[in-house]
Structure formats: structure tokens, C-alpha cells
Design a protein around this motif. Structure first.
Motif, PDB file in Angstrom:
ATOM      1  N   LYS A 155      16.396  63.621  51.285  1.00 56.22           N
ATOM      2  CA  LYS A 155      17.133  62.518  50.671  1.00 56.22           C
ATOM      3  C   LYS A 155      18.637  62.670  50.893  1.00 56.22           C
ATOM      4  CE  LYS A 155      18.506  60.828  46.092  1.00 56.22           C
ATOM      5  NZ  LYS A 155      18.350  60.991  44.624  1.00 56.22           N
ATOM      6  N   HIS A 156      19.153  63.879  50.692  1.00 58.05           N
ATOM      7  CA  HIS A 156      20.601  64.067  50.803  1.00 58.05           C
ATOM      8  C   HIS A 156      21.067  64.107  52.262  1.00 58.05           C
ATOM      9  CE1 HIS A 156      20.059  64.978  46.549  1.00 58.05           C
ATOM     10  NE2 HIS A 156      21.322  64.606  46.430  1.00 58.05           N
ATOM     11  N   THR A 175      20.558  72.795  49.613  1.00 60.13           N
ATOM     12  CA  THR A 175      20.826  71.461  50.166  1.00 60.13           C
ATOM     13  C   THR A 175      22.308  71.264  50.458  1.00 60.13           C
ATOM     14  OG1 THR A 175      18.938  70.561  48.949  1.00 60.13           O
ATOM     15  CG2 THR A 175      20.565  68.989  49.748  1.00 60.13           C
ATOM     16  N   LYS A 176      23.154  71.684  49.534  1.00 56.52           N
ATOM     17  CA  LYS A 176      24.601  71.552  49.742  1.00 56.52           C
ATOM     18  C   LYS A 176      25.059  72.354  50.955  1.00 56.52           C
ATOM     19  CE  LYS A 176      29.050  72.125  47.396  1.00 56.52           C
ATOM     20  NZ  LYS A 176      29.726  72.495  46.142  1.00 56.52           N
ATOM     21  N   LYS A 186      22.395  60.768  42.195  1.00 52.88           N
ATOM     22  CA  LYS A 186      21.497  61.681  41.486  1.00 52.88           C
ATOM     23  C   LYS A 186      20.517  60.907  40.578  1.00 52.88           C
ATOM     24  CE  LYS A 186      24.656  62.614  37.621  1.00 52.88           C
ATOM     25  NZ  LYS A 186      25.400  63.667  36.910  1.00 52.88           N
ATOM     26  N   PHE A 205      30.158  66.101  49.705  1.00 52.67           N
ATOM     27  CA  PHE A 205      28.774  66.278  49.256  1.00 52.67           C
ATOM     28  C   PHE A 205      28.669  66.080  47.749  1.00 52.67           C
ATOM     29  CE2 PHE A 205      25.318  68.815  47.513  1.00 52.67           C
ATOM     30  CZ  PHE A 205      24.245  68.284  48.212  1.00 52.67           C
ATOM     31  N   CYS A 212      23.866  70.502  54.106  1.00 50.46           N
ATOM     32  CA  CYS A 212      24.570  69.238  54.346  1.00 50.46           C
ATOM     33  C   CYS A 212      26.010  69.435  54.808  1.00 50.46           C
ATOM     34  CB  CYS A 212      24.546  68.371  53.089  1.00 50.46           C
ATOM     35  SG  CYS A 212      22.932  67.644  52.736  1.00 50.46           S
ATOM     36  N   PHE A 269      26.319  63.293  45.876  1.00 49.44           N
ATOM     37  CA  PHE A 269      25.300  63.748  44.917  1.00 49.44           C
ATOM     38  C   PHE A 269      25.490  63.046  43.576  1.00 49.44           C
ATOM     39  CE2 PHE A 269      23.743  66.413  41.481  1.00 49.44           C
ATOM     40  CZ  PHE A 269      22.438  66.639  41.906  1.00 49.44           C
ATOM     41  N   TYR A 277      19.372  72.752  44.972  1.00 45.97           N
ATOM     42  CA  TYR A 277      20.665  72.090  45.122  1.00 45.97           C
ATOM     43  C   TYR A 277      21.611  72.920  45.988  1.00 45.97           C
ATOM     44  CZ  TYR A 277      25.354  70.432  43.926  1.00 45.97           C
ATOM     45  OH  TYR A 277      26.640  69.983  43.990  1.00 45.97           O
TER      46      TYR A 277
END
Length: 410
Positions: free
Chosen positions: A323-324, A282-283, A410, A402, A286, A406, A279
Motif C-alpha cells: 500500500k505504501h 516499510t519506512k 493511515k 514518508f 520506501c 503515512f 511500519y
């Protein structure tokens, strides 16, 4: 009648030979790190033959990539890898129009094996040699699988050795928006997996670090452990994973002390921590992509008709990250293109395709008489660095955005 059949057969053979020669064919060799790859691709986007010899399990057993070991394995495998690709393609060296090989960036000992072998092939066949920038090849692979992808476009490269954002203007012209200032995401994932001792768990024994983290994360809660945010005060598109590595190390030590673990014992929170690591990465990715898109909106570096983000490199295979990134693209009216997983990791196909791109544009084509002009470079930036322009704009990093997407998905 027999003469007619012979004549018809002769004409058909001549036609098929001409059709076979209609498209340029390039053989690509990849040995920049720990996998030995070769492929033959033609200018009509056909992958005629490909073969990859992975060293993953051997390096997992060693606990990481050891350059002399990687070199020796490349030497041991390269002849068979090239032979297998040629046989699968049912072509000979004489049928080729050029040979392409990765010469930068990468592990010097590994790069040398591929370059020297490619030079010998060039001398033997009298075919031209095309030197390839490994990251440029990753960036352009999407054009092999998507016929409609036009230049320019935005590319995000995520791997074990690199993390960068760039605009691909031309086959050999890139504008670098941001890059990792310390570690790459793949490296951070590998080291976290090693410190968590995931290889001691049967289900992850044959997985590389990134794959193990992704699988383990499916059993955990991404918001269970707060690993912090990174580089929030820097208004640029650069990446950093050293802070995350330190946070993960501290979390593991606290858990080991709390539960009084010894030796190979694994912390009880292993799945939640893996999900939280994924996570956090990813954050971070992004928010950097969002800033790059806002920079593009302000500068109009991409036409409104081609708002495209290409994501490639080994870490692009991570479905949570993908996905994100797709959710970000949907919010920002961008199209997301990710090559198939086997083309995201290092492979000979992307090198051969980059050779086709350069052959079409008459770029970096060296005669078999000029091979001394080609050499390896272990480090080589990608294109022109314009990251300071982003810093000067002071674009705020929209982390709340973000968090919103999420929570919604989620």
C-alpha cells in the motif's frame, strides 16, 4: 461420407497439433531454498501446469530452515512435483523445447537437488538445459502477467534472503542500485516473530514469520513504539535490518522484565510491537525507493514513457508494505506492478518463464552434451553494481515525505 469425416478429422488433428507446437514450452524447476516447485509455461504466457510442495510447516516446527532437512525433503518430493506438473499440463518431455532450473543463488544442498534432477531430465529427453538466476527470475515474473511491461524498468526484490533495488535493462542485464548489507526483511520478520513467540498463539500457529507479523499488526498501532530509524546518515539505496532486530530484541526484553514474564508468556504489547516493526520496515524500504527514483530522474535511466516499479519476492505479499509503495509511486508518477502472491514466493512458474525469456533471446542454452558446464553458486550478485554513483550524488533521504503520506493515508 465416412471418408470425408476421416479426412476432416485427420486435418483437424494435424491443425491442432501444429497450433499446439506454435509456442515454445519450457519446464522450470525451483529448489533454491525450502519449497519444491515445477511448472510448464509457453511463450504465449500460458501456465500449462504447475505444482508446488511446501516445506513451511516442517521448518516452522524445527524453528527455522535446516539445510540438510530441506535437501532431504527436496529429494523426497521432486519426482512427484515434476510428474504432477507434467500431468496437469498434459504434455510429455518430448513436447518440451527446454528445461530450466535454478542454479544460483540459494542453499547449496537444495540447489544441487534441482540441478541434478534437471540434468537427468535433459539427458533423458535430449532437451537443452537453461540455468536460471533466482533473483533474475523474480524480477522478470511481472512480464509473464503483464503483457505490456516493457524493458527497462525498476525492480524491488523483497524476500527472506534478499532485499535489493535494480534496473532491469535486458533479460540478462541488470544495474544494481542497492542491496541489503546484512539481513533481509523476510529474515528480520521471521526472527521477530520467533522471539515474540507468535507460534504459541493459536491464530498464528500455521503462519510463517512474515505472515504472523502482518496479521498481528492489524490489531496494533504502527506508531505506538518508536523503533528508531536506520542508515539515515548513508545517502545510498542499500538496506540494513540488523539495527531493527536489535531494537526489537531490546523492546521485548524490557517488556518481559517490566511484566515479570516467564517461559512462553507473551508480552502484552505484542500487537503494537508487530505493527511498529512493520511500519519501521516499510519506512526504510520506501525511503530507499524514493532515493532510487530521484537517481533515475537525474540520470534518465528509465524513459518517461515507462516509469514502472515492479515489486516481487515473498515479502511483496505484505499488503501494508505494498500500500505504501503504491502511495510513493502515485506521488512520483510511477506505475506499480506486483505479481500475484503465489508468483511472489518461490515457485517453478517464474523459473519456467525466465527460461522462455532466455530461449527467445538465445541466452544460456546448453545442449544435453554440455551439462558439465553448468554448476550451482550459493552466492551470486545481481548485475552490475552502480550503487556508488548514487552515494556520489548525495541524494537526501526524504523521511519527512514518508511521514506525510503515512499520516494522510493511515
Amino acid at each position: 461420407m465416412r471418408l470425408y469425416r476421416l479426412l476432416r478429422s485427420s486435418l483437424w488433428c494435424q491443425f491442432t497439433r501444429q497450433a499446439h507446437r506454435k509456442y515454445s514450452k519450457v519446464l522450470g524447476i525451483e529448489t533454491s531454498c525450502d519449497d519444491t516447485g515445477c511448472a510448464i509455461v509457453d511463450s504465449n504466457r500460458n501456465v500449462l501446469g504447475e505444482y508446488l510442495q511446501s516445506q513451511q510447516q516442517i521448518h516452522l516446527d524445527f524453528g527455522g530452515i535446516i539445510p540438510p532437512v530441506a535437501r532431504d525433503l527436496h529429494k523426497q518430493n521432486i519426482d512427484n512435483v515434476v510428474t504432477q506438473a507434467l500431468q496437469q499440463a498434459q504434455v510429455s518431455l518430448n513436447d518440451l523445447d527446454a528445461i530450466a532450473v535454478t542454479v544460483k543463488p540459494g542453499l547449496p544442498l537444495s540447489l544441487l537437488v534441482g540441478m541434478n534432477y534437471a540434468k537427468e531430465l535433459s539427458k533423458k529427453s535430449l532437451k537443452p538445459l537453461i540455468p536460471i538466476h533466482h533473483m533474475e527470475a523474480h524480477a522478470l515474473t511481472a512480464r509473464l502477467v503483464d503483457h505490456n511491461l516493457q524493458l527497462p524498468f525498476l525492480v524491488l526484490l523483497l524476500s527472506g534472503g534478499h532485499c535489493l533495488l535494480a534496473i532491469v535493462k535486458k533479460v540478462n542485464e541488470f544495474l544494481l542500485l542497492g542491496q541489503s548489507i546484512d539481513d533481509a526483511p523476510g529474515e528480520a520478520l521471521d526472527k521477530a516473530a520467533r522471539r515474540l513467540q507468535l507460534k504459541n498463539m493459536k491464530e498464528f500457529r500455521n503462519c510463517c514469520g512474515g505472515q504472523a507479523i502482518e496479521k498481528a499488526a492489524l490489531k496494533g498501532n504502527p506508531r505506538a513504539i518508536d523503533l528508531g530509524t536506520f542508515m539515515t546518515s548513508y545517502q545510498d539505496c542499500n538496506f540494513s535490518y540488523s539495527g531493527l532486530k536489535n531494537a526489537v530484541r531490546s523492546q521485548i526484553l524490557r517488556s518481559e522484565q517490566k511484566h515479570e514474564l516467564k517461559g512462553d508468556e507473551i508480552i502484552p504489547e505484542v500487537f503494537d510491537l508487530c505493527a511498529s516493526i512493520q511500519y519501521a520496515i516499510t519506512k526504510h524500504i520506501c525511503t530507499r525507493v524514493l532515493r532510487a527514483i530521484e537517481f533515475i530522474n537525474r540520470t534518465q535511466l528509465l524513459p518517461d514513457t515507462n516509469r514502472t516499479l515492479v515489486v516481487s519476492g515473498g515479502v511483496a505479499s505484505n499488503m501494508f508494505i505494498r500500500k505504501h509503495l503504491n502511495l510513493v509511486c502515485e506521488e512520483e508518477n510511477f506505475k506499480l506492478i506486483v505479481p500475484p502472491p503465489k508468483l511472489c514466493t518461490d515457485n517453478g512458474t517464474m523459473i519456467a518463464w525466465n527460461g522462455i525469456e532466455k530461449l527467445n533471446e538465445h541466452i544460456d542454452i546448453f545442449s544435453h552434451l554440455d551439462l558439465d558446464k553448468i554448476d550451482i553458486q550459493s552466492k551470486e550478485p545481481l548485475g552490475k553494481n552502480i550503487s556508488q554513483q548514487i552515494t556520489d550524488m548525495g541524494i537526501r533521504c526524504p523521511s519527512l515525505f514518508f511521514n506525510k503520506i503515512f499520516e494522510e493515508h493511515k
